[in-house]
Design a protein around this motif. Structure first.
Motif, PDB file in Angstrom:
ATOM      1  N   ARG A  35      27.983 -13.135 -13.401  1.00 11.48           N
ATOM      2  CA  ARG A  35      27.233 -13.814 -13.571  1.00 11.48           C
ATOM      3  C   ARG A  35      26.968 -14.573 -12.552  1.00 11.48           C
ATOM      4  NH1 ARG A  35      28.017 -16.706 -18.606  1.00 11.48           N
ATOM      5  NH2 ARG A  35      27.237 -18.565 -19.037  1.00 11.48           N
ATOM      6  N   MET A  36      26.645 -15.163 -11.693  1.00  7.49           N
ATOM      7  CA  MET A  36      26.066 -15.742 -11.123  1.00  7.49           C
ATOM      8  C   MET A  36      25.038 -14.528  -9.625  1.00  7.49           C
ATOM      9  SD  MET A  36      26.658 -18.388  -7.418  1.00  7.49           S
ATOM     10  CE  MET A  36      28.566 -19.338  -8.353  1.00  7.49           C
ATOM     11  N   ALA A  37      25.315 -13.910  -9.942  1.00  3.53           N
ATOM     12  CA  ALA A  37      24.180 -13.129  -9.204  1.00  3.53           C
ATOM     13  C   ALA A  37      23.183 -12.407  -9.723  1.00  3.53           C
ATOM     14  CB  ALA A  37      25.007 -11.699  -8.933  1.00  3.53           C
ATOM     15  N   GLN A  38      24.153 -12.145 -11.446  1.00  4.74           N
ATOM     16  CA  GLN A  38      22.847 -12.166 -11.893  1.00  4.74           C
ATOM     17  C   GLN A  38      21.614 -13.223 -12.229  1.00  4.74           C
ATOM     18  OE1 GLN A  38      25.650 -10.799 -14.960  1.00  4.74           O
ATOM     19  NE2 GLN A  38      24.612  -8.778 -14.880  1.00  4.74           N
ATOM     20  N   GLU A  39      21.812 -14.290 -12.048  1.00  6.05           N
ATOM     21  CA  GLU A  39      20.656 -14.848 -11.993  1.00  6.05           C
ATOM     22  C   GLU A  39      20.122 -15.116 -10.571  1.00  6.05           C
ATOM     23  OE1 GLU A  39      22.675 -19.233 -11.656  1.00  6.05           O
ATOM     24  OE2 GLU A  39      24.532 -19.231 -12.440  1.00  6.05           O
TER      25      GLU A  39
END
Length: 266
Positions: free
Chosen positions: A55-59
């Motif tokens: 989820r954070m990487a997709q930011e």
């Protein structure tokens, strides 16, 4: 012999923050992205291996322009295939999570949690400052943990010298230094190397020689166990001892240059 000749390399793994993604320029360098496409053209497997959960990487724009063969998130806790479908997860049980959040509340510590949602357990200016520095979206939610939450990542922001020993009274918990002042709580036995081993198995490439790039102490095992372990010049200085090669910083064309030096691309 642990270190095999460079011509045998079959896969390349890259950390995200301070490695594949440069936070000084707030982007992936075009030369790095081009180098990844060249690796793919030459038949190498390529994957990101990060302390960030999916989820954070997709930011960040890290999945754009490159067809990755896999993604390892949360420092090895989660492993995804080329379609970003989960193939393995090693997380805390609800009983373990209950104890972790109870200790944090008792110690008045802010936890950053990421998984099915992202939230902070209390308002903490330092946590927000660090998250902003690494271009992480500041969570809108300030709340306690709920047993329905899927938890992929738990981070604290008190720095490396803080006494986290209360958490270590839980036998399955270990602390891991990450970037800046961040300390992550992760499952005992979980590491980026374990994630890499899982992805190599999924590819039917067990024991394949690989190259790994990193800059933080959560990259230590990955760099140490790689056939060729590369530390970025902007790495935590303690990482250098585990690397076979030190390349330039992440805000320069260092990854592409290094891959050319080892003749993986031209």
């Amino acid at each position: 012999m642990k270190k095999k000749i460079k011509e045998q390399i079959q896969a390349v793994f890259l950390d995200i923050d301070g490695t594949y993604y440069d936070h000084e320029k707030d982007k992936v360098l075009p030369s790095t992205m081009k180098a990844m496409r060249k690796l793919k053209e030459r038949g190498y497997k390529i994957a990101l291996c990060s302390g960030r959960p999916l989820r954070m990487a997709q930011e960040l724009s890290i999945f754009d322009g490159v067809q990755w063969d896999g993604f390892i998130g949360s420092a090895g806790n989660t492993v995804y295939d080329e379609q970003i479908q989960l193939i393995e997860k090693n997380g805390f049980s609800n009983a373990e999570l209950k104890r972790i959040f109870s200790i944090a509340k008792e110690k008045n510590l802010c936890l950053y949690v990421n998984g099915s949602s992202a939230f902070l357990t209390q308002k903490d200016p330092e946590a927000m400052r660090v998250l902003e520095h690494f271009h992480v979206q500041i969570p809108n939610e300030i709340r306690d943990w709920d047993p329905e939450d899927v938890v992929d990542m738990i981070s604290l922001f008190k720095g490396y010298d803080y006494d986290y020993s209360d958490f270590l009274q839980i036998p399955t918990v270990k602390t891991q230094k990450s970037s800046g002042c961040i300390v992550d709580l992760i499952k005992e036995g979980v590491s980026k190397v374990k994630g890499i081993e899982s992805l190599l198995k999924y590819w039917h490439m067990e024991q394949a020689p690989y190259m790994a790039f990193g800059d933080s102490l959560n990259d230590k095992e990955m760099i140490q166990e790689a056939t060729i372990g590369v530390a970025m010049e902007n790495s935590d200085p303690d990482l250098f001892a585990y690397a076979d090669f030190i390349c330039g910083p992440s805000d320069q064309d260092s990854i592409a240059w290094t891959l050319r030096q080892f003749r993986l691309i031209d």
